[in-house]
Write a protein that holds these residues in place. Structure first.
Motif, PDB file in Angstrom:
ATOM      1  N   TYR A  44     -59.300 -91.171  78.222  1.00 17.45           N
ATOM      2  CA  TYR A  44     -59.057 -91.227  79.998  1.00 17.45           C
ATOM      3  C   TYR A  44     -59.147 -92.015  80.661  1.00 17.45           C
ATOM      4  CZ  TYR A  44     -63.329 -89.953  78.497  1.00 17.45           C
ATOM      5  OH  TYR A  44     -65.016 -89.891  78.342  1.00 17.45           O
ATOM      6  N   CYS A  45     -59.803 -93.404  80.266  1.00 19.93           N
ATOM      7  CA  CYS A  45     -59.752 -94.902  80.533  1.00 19.93           C
ATOM      8  C   CYS A  45     -59.058 -95.375  80.447  1.00 19.93           C
ATOM      9  CB  CYS A  45     -60.887 -94.577  80.173  1.00 19.93           C
ATOM     10  SG  CYS A  45     -61.957 -96.285  80.995  1.00 19.93           S
ATOM     11  N   MET A  46     -59.411 -96.283  79.074  1.00 18.82           N
ATOM     12  CA  MET A  46     -58.416 -96.739  78.536  1.00 18.82           C
ATOM     13  C   MET A  46     -57.294 -96.540  76.881  1.00 18.82           C
ATOM     14  SD  MET A  46     -61.830 -99.070  77.675  1.00 18.82           S
ATOM     15  CE  MET A  46     -61.337-101.517  77.339  1.00 18.82           C
ATOM     16  N   PHE A 203     -70.571 -81.891  83.792  1.00 16.62           N
ATOM     17  CA  PHE A 203     -68.845 -82.155  83.801  1.00 16.62           C
ATOM     18  C   PHE A 203     -68.759 -82.792  84.571  1.00 16.62           C
ATOM     19  CE2 PHE A 203     -70.712 -79.143  80.763  1.00 16.62           C
ATOM     20  CZ  PHE A 203     -69.854 -79.190  79.708  1.00 16.62           C
ATOM     21  N   ILE A 204     -67.382 -84.193  84.501  1.00 20.75           N
ATOM     22  CA  ILE A 204     -66.963 -84.475  85.613  1.00 20.75           C
ATOM     23  C   ILE A 204     -64.904 -83.968  85.538  1.00 20.75           C
ATOM     24  CG2 ILE A 204     -65.974 -86.567  86.444  1.00 20.75           C
ATOM     25  CD1 ILE A 204     -68.775 -87.846  85.100  1.00 20.75           C
ATOM     26  N   GLU A 205     -64.602 -83.806  86.267  1.00 19.50           N
ATOM     27  CA  GLU A 205     -62.986 -83.351  86.559  1.00 19.50           C
ATOM     28  C   GLU A 205     -62.348 -84.894  85.845  1.00 19.50           C
ATOM     29  OE1 GLU A 205     -62.415 -79.823  89.445  1.00 19.50           O
ATOM     30  OE2 GLU A 205     -61.956 -82.084  89.710  1.00 19.50           O
ATOM     31  N   GLN A 206     -61.323 -84.612  85.287  1.00 17.59           N
ATOM     32  CA  GLN A 206     -60.439 -85.850  85.041  1.00 17.59           C
ATOM     33  C   GLN A 206     -59.930 -86.608  86.028  1.00 17.59           C
ATOM     34  OE1 GLN A 206     -57.429 -85.890  81.723  1.00 17.59           O
ATOM     35  NE2 GLN A 206     -57.250 -87.522  81.700  1.00 17.59           N
ATOM     36  N   MET A 207     -59.975 -88.076  86.077  1.00 20.97           N
ATOM     37  CA  MET A 207     -59.031 -88.349  87.475  1.00 20.97           C
ATOM     38  C   MET A 207     -58.476 -88.931  86.614  1.00 20.97           C
ATOM     39  SD  MET A 207     -62.272 -89.406  89.734  1.00 20.97           S
ATOM     40  CE  MET A 207     -63.740 -90.492  88.594  1.00 20.97           C
ATOM     41  N   PRO A 208     -57.163 -89.464  87.724  1.00 23.42           N
ATOM     42  CA  PRO A 208     -55.945 -90.493  87.737  1.00 23.42           C
ATOM     43  C   PRO A 208     -56.489 -91.567  87.146  1.00 23.42           C
ATOM     44  CG  PRO A 208     -55.969 -89.306  89.166  1.00 23.42           C
ATOM     45  CD  PRO A 208     -57.111 -88.701  89.250  1.00 23.42           C
ATOM     46  N   LEU A 209     -57.363 -92.249  86.300  1.00 26.04           N
ATOM     47  CA  LEU A 209     -57.641 -93.942  86.068  1.00 26.04           C
ATOM     48  C   LEU A 209     -57.294 -94.146  84.677  1.00 26.04           C
ATOM     49  CD1 LEU A 209     -61.200 -93.319  88.958  1.00 26.04           C
ATOM     50  CD2 LEU A 209     -58.687 -94.470  88.907  1.00 26.04           C
ATOM     51  N   ASP A 210     -56.634 -93.732  84.189  1.00 24.26           N
ATOM     52  CA  ASP A 210     -56.392 -94.177  82.073  1.00 24.26           C
ATOM     53  C   ASP A 210     -55.039 -94.822  82.679  1.00 24.26           C
ATOM     54  OD1 ASP A 210     -54.680 -91.966  83.712  1.00 24.26           O
ATOM     55  OD2 ASP A 210     -53.711 -91.816  81.896  1.00 24.26           O
ATOM     56  N   ALA A 211     -55.533 -96.116  81.746  1.00 21.59           N
ATOM     57  CA  ALA A 211     -54.480 -97.399  81.866  1.00 21.59           C
ATOM     58  C   ALA A 211     -53.279 -96.907  81.424  1.00 21.59           C
ATOM     59  CB  ALA A 211     -55.735 -98.420  80.663  1.00 21.59           C
ATOM     60  N   ASP A 332     -47.638 -89.070  98.096  1.00 24.83           N
ATOM     61  CA  ASP A 332     -48.002 -90.464  99.089  1.00 24.83           C
ATOM     62  C   ASP A 332     -48.879 -91.130  97.586  1.00 24.83           C
ATOM     63  OD1 ASP A 332     -50.442 -89.149  99.348  1.00 24.83           O
ATOM     64  OD2 ASP A 332     -50.270 -90.547 101.673  1.00 24.83           O
ATOM     65  N   PHE A 333     -50.055 -90.092  97.006  1.00 20.58           N
ATOM     66  CA  PHE A 333     -50.973 -90.449  96.134  1.00 20.58           C
ATOM     67  C   PHE A 333     -50.280 -91.679  94.929  1.00 20.58           C
ATOM     68  CE2 PHE A 333     -53.489 -90.640  92.005  1.00 20.58           C
ATOM     69  CZ  PHE A 333     -54.246 -91.624  92.244  1.00 20.58           C
ATOM     70  N   HIS A 334     -50.769 -92.940  95.226  1.00 18.39           N
ATOM     71  CA  HIS A 334     -50.604 -94.067  93.748  1.00 18.39           C
ATOM     72  C   HIS A 334     -51.887 -94.232  93.180  1.00 18.39           C
ATOM     73  CE1 HIS A 334     -49.638 -97.804  92.895  1.00 18.39           C
ATOM     74  NE2 HIS A 334     -48.697 -97.797  92.314  1.00 18.39           N
ATOM     75  N   GLN A 335     -51.223 -94.095  92.010  1.00 17.45           N
ATOM     76  CA  GLN A 335     -52.584 -94.314  90.922  1.00 17.45           C
ATOM     77  C   GLN A 335     -53.022 -95.877  90.738  1.00 17.45           C
ATOM     78  OE1 GLN A 335     -52.898 -92.907  87.068  1.00 17.45           O
ATOM     79  NE2 GLN A 335     -54.285 -94.418  86.269  1.00 17.45           N
TER      80      GLN A 335
END
Ligand code: SAM
Length: 345
Positions: A44-46, A203-211, A332-335
């Motif tokens: 979910y990250c790299m 617990f943390i909800e997964q955010m759209p920040l994955d590479a 309009d969300f842009h990662q």
């Protein structure tokens, strides 16, 4: 979430007082990324491979970092959290912590880490001034851990956790991201494991920040689902919102307490209105939000001889344009271009 209010930028950023934005929020919690490199490769990250690392010449030196952190402390920051990438991979970490602990007023110092390698260095970090650690652990099933982090390092993380506790880096908090099809079914096992050892799990909800830009709203394991899965094994009793202070986790007593579990619904119930965070990337950029598409360069003025007042003005300007909240899920969300590991989680 398309109609979020915009910052009121007609007036210039204040030149004194607290580090405020146009919505009246005050930044007191500085997240400092010490490197964009990591010893795990969480999906979910790299990416698995091919991450373009920041060029070494762009990374702030130890002296530059401490100077910038001192400027933030002068602006009212009272908590500094070292993160990354993996902060334990930063060679000068202990020295940086010692120097930040010597600032006046002394900020609280925290670390977010995979805990791989922590067993060797936990006492030195405590002695240098680290007050608390957050350790990222999403499962205690070795196969799930390997699938999620793409590394077989669960035993090293377990050692790191107990070393943190033994060194007095308490309370030891564990952060877990729930991933559909990987660890979503074993969330209660992780909670039981943490409760038995006195670790505080959130617990943390997964955010759209994955590479890999693979996040979808449909695959999100939401706060509601997390609570439902935990509720199948434990009785959870919600604690009043006042018990969490400015921390974003909703807290629940587990089976009547005293152990608690937290849920941070960053996506489904964002806490942007109470955000008190500001971020410094390893290459010297100030960000006012994880999801910001812009950032302010501190490295260039720093290397061109800017005064502390000039650096403070850059930081104030960055905070002044902070939006009211993130737009995850909106058309309009842009990662952001940077993934979590390059921003500093
Ligand atoms: N390497 C350290 C670690 O793993 O704790 C510090 C950096 S890591 C980016 C910080 C935190 O961000 C970890 O707890 C990780 O689980 C979380 N994180 C990374 N990507 C995320 C995402 N897409 N959604 C939610 N949390 C994420």
């Amino acid at each position: 979430m398309t109609d979020l209010p915009m910052p009121r930028l007609r007036t210039p950023a204040p030149t004194s007082g607290a580090l405020v934005d146009t919505f009246g929020r005050v930044a007191r919690d500085l997240r400092v990324s010490l490197t964009d490199r990591c010893n795990l490769r969480c999906t979910y990250c790299m990416p698995e491979a091919g991450m373009p690392w920041l060029p070494k010449s762009t990374l702030l030196t130890d002296d530059e970092l401490v100077r910038v952190i001192a400027v933030f402390v002068g602006l009212g920051v009272d908590q500094v959290r070292f993160t990354g990438g993996e902060p334990l991979l930063r060679p000068g970490l202990v020295g940086i912590v010692e120097r930040v602990a010597a600032l006046s007023p002394r900020p609280r110092i925290a670390l977010t880490t995979t805990a791989v390698g922590l067993s060797r260095i936990a006492p030195a970090l405590k002695a240098a001034g680290v007050d608390r650690v957050n350790i990222s652990l999403d499962t205690i099933d070795r196969d799930e851990f390997r699938a999620l982090t793409r590394r077989d390092r669960l035993p090293a993380v377990e050692d790191g956790l107990s070393a943190a506790r033994d060194a007095g880096l308490t309370p030891v908090k564990v952060n877990a991201v729930a991933m559909r099809g990987i660890n979503d079914r074993s969330l209660p096992d992780l909670l039981a494991w943490c409760v038995a050892r006195g670790y505080e799990l959130r617990f943390i909800e997964q955010m759209p920040l994955d590479a890999d830009h693979a996040w979808t709203a449909e695959a999100l394991v939401s706060r509601e689902e997390i609570l439902e899965r935990l509720g199948s094994r434990f009785t959870l009793t919600a604690l009043p919102a006042s018990s969490r202070g400015s921390a974003p986790a909703e807290l629940f007593l587990v089976d009547g307490g005293p152990s608690t579990v937290g849920v941070i619904a960053s996506v489904s119930a964002p806490f942007c209105a109470d955000c008190d965070r500001v971020r410094l990337t390893a290459d010297g950029q100030v960000r006012n939000c994880l999801f910001s598409e812009v950032e302010s360069d501190l490295r260039t003025p720093l290397r061109e001889g800017a005064s502390d007042a000039e650096l403070a003005a850059v930081i104030r300007g960055e905070m002044w344009r902070k939006l009211s909240g993130h737009h995850i899920g909106a058309d309009d969300f842009h990662q952001p271009d940077r993934s979590m590991s390059a921003i500093g989680g």
